[in-house]
Design an enzyme around this catalytic site. Structure first.
Site, PDB file in Angstrom:
ATOM      1  N   ASP A  55       0.853  -1.179   0.000  1.00 48.34           N
ATOM      2  CA  ASP A  55       0.000   0.000   0.000  1.00 48.34           C
ATOM      3  C   ASP A  55       0.900   1.245   0.000  1.00 48.34           C
ATOM      4  O   ASP A  55       1.843   1.323  -0.785  1.00 48.34           O
ATOM      5  CB  ASP A  55      -0.942  -0.077   1.206  1.00 48.34           C
ATOM      6  CG  ASP A  55      -2.075   0.924   1.161  1.00 48.34           C
ATOM      7  OD1 ASP A  55      -3.036   0.700   0.392  1.00 48.34           O
ATOM      8  OD2 ASP A  55      -2.016   1.912   1.892  1.00 48.34           O
TER       9      ASP A  55
ATOM     10  N   HIS B 220      -6.573  -6.948  -1.756  1.00 50.66           N
ATOM     11  CA  HIS B 220      -5.547  -5.970  -1.445  1.00 50.66           C
ATOM     12  C   HIS B 220      -4.605  -6.425  -0.335  1.00 50.66           C
ATOM     13  O   HIS B 220      -3.415  -6.119  -0.368  1.00 50.66           O
ATOM     14  CB  HIS B 220      -6.229  -4.658  -1.035  1.00 50.66           C
ATOM     15  CG  HIS B 220      -5.290  -3.516  -0.833  1.00 50.66           C
ATOM     16  ND1 HIS B 220      -4.428  -3.082  -1.818  1.00 50.66           N
ATOM     17  CD2 HIS B 220      -5.058  -2.711   0.244  1.00 50.66           C
ATOM     18  CE1 HIS B 220      -3.726  -2.053  -1.367  1.00 50.66           C
ATOM     19  NE2 HIS B 220      -4.077  -1.816  -0.116  1.00 50.66           N
TER      20      HIS B 220
END
Length: 323
Positions: free
Chosen positions: A103, A301
């Site tokens: 991220d 994710h």
């Protein structure tokens, strides 16, 4: 709560006290989490790396957990966050390390070979491919998206707005966002909602009861406890620093990443859908050191949690190959 048997310590990285988990001996692997993460987000990787001859180091990044949380978003710009990583290596007496990013941690790690030369051996990057610098200020680009639909990057950049909403219900937010970004949901469905009149909790989906295959109730409770204590402002400041980082990098344009790089993502990661199909080719062009690309079926994710065994195997294979 420490299921890792890792040393938990707080070190001075130069003007900031940083909490870090440290496990094992051998070549160092420093893992940088994103939002809404913690050092704890690498709980599946740390013991495996340590058991296979590596020193696993996972900090709470600036603004998170037990690490200092400056109030000014300018204190989260690239010069400061790079200095954190260099200061961490110095504090732990580590000459160089393989850096792992996820991220916004990946965005930082992409810059480390250029901004901290000599301190980085290689990169393992999760979820976020390297992209070229935009000619448009991030806040301007995000505002343009927010005119079309709810866009979390724009929402997060508004001082005090997201903080108040997320701090009021940490458990509700964390449950929804973990689920929405996982491989079990299509995150882009939230773009059906307008920005006007909506907060993040208004557009995120209801999540099924825990446990999930990749997240237990006890693990989730740890995140809730930490963010209830710290709030979300520190993490949100990484987004609010975007314009400052953009200006820094205009003065220091990206150079090719020639160090060995391993890239890992889930085939259901919404980042893949948001940045577009060309992002992989863009990454290949700017990262001549790209040695491996792995796309894990079904993972979203949080690939290091959702597909921990596969990620661990990929990491160990790449790290062993470096030797």
């Amino acid at each position: 709560m420490d299921p890792l048997n890792a040393a938990s310590r707080t070190v001075d990285v130069g003007g900031l006290r940083m909490h870090v988990l440290d496990q094992g001996t051998g070549p160092a692997v420093v893992m940088c989490h994103g939002f809404p993460g913690l050092a704890y987000s690498w709980r599946h990787q740390m013991p495996v790396l340590a058991a296979n001859g590596f020193r696993a180091v996972a900090p709470d990044m600036r603004g998170y957990g037990g690490t200092g949380r400056p109030a000014d978003p300018r204190d989260y710009a690239r010069g400061a966050t790079v200095a954190d990583m260099v200061g961490l290596l110095d504090a732990l007496e580590i000459e160089d390390a393989v850096f792992v990013g996820h991220d916004f941690g990946a965005a930082l790690v992409w810059d480390l070979p250029q901004w901290a030369p000599g301190r980085v051996r290689a990169l393992i990057q999760l979820s976020v491919p390297r992209r070229g610098d935009s000619p448009v200020l991030p806040s301007t680009a995000n505002a343009a998206q927010a005119e079309k639909h709810f866009f979390h990057l724009h929402y997060f950049q508004q001082p005090g707005v997201a903080d108040a909403e997320l701090d009021a219900d940490p458990a509700g937010f964390l449950r929804r966002v973990f689920w929405a970004l996982s491989g079990e949901y299509r995150y882009l469905d939230i773009f059906r909602h307008p920005s006007e009149g909506n907060g993040y909790l208004d557009v995120l989906p209801e999540a099924p009861p825990l446990p999930w295959p990749w997240l237990s109730e006890a693990e989730f409770d740890h995140y809730v406890e930490v963010f209830t204590r710290t709030g979300f402002t520190g993490g949100l400041n990484w987004y609010r620093a975007a314009d400052h980082i953009w200006r820094e990098k205009r003065q220091r344009p990206d150079e090719p990443v020639t160090l060995p790089v391993c890239f890992v993502t889930g085939d259901r990661d919404p980042v893949r859908q948001i940045v577009g199909a060309d992002s992989m080719n863009e990454m290949r062009a700017s990262v001549p050191g790209l040695a491996e690309v792995h796309v894990i079926p079904g993972a979203g994710h949080f690939v290091q949690m959702e597909a921990a065994d596969q990620v661990n195997q990929i990491m160990l294979g790449f790290l062993t190959g470096l030797a």
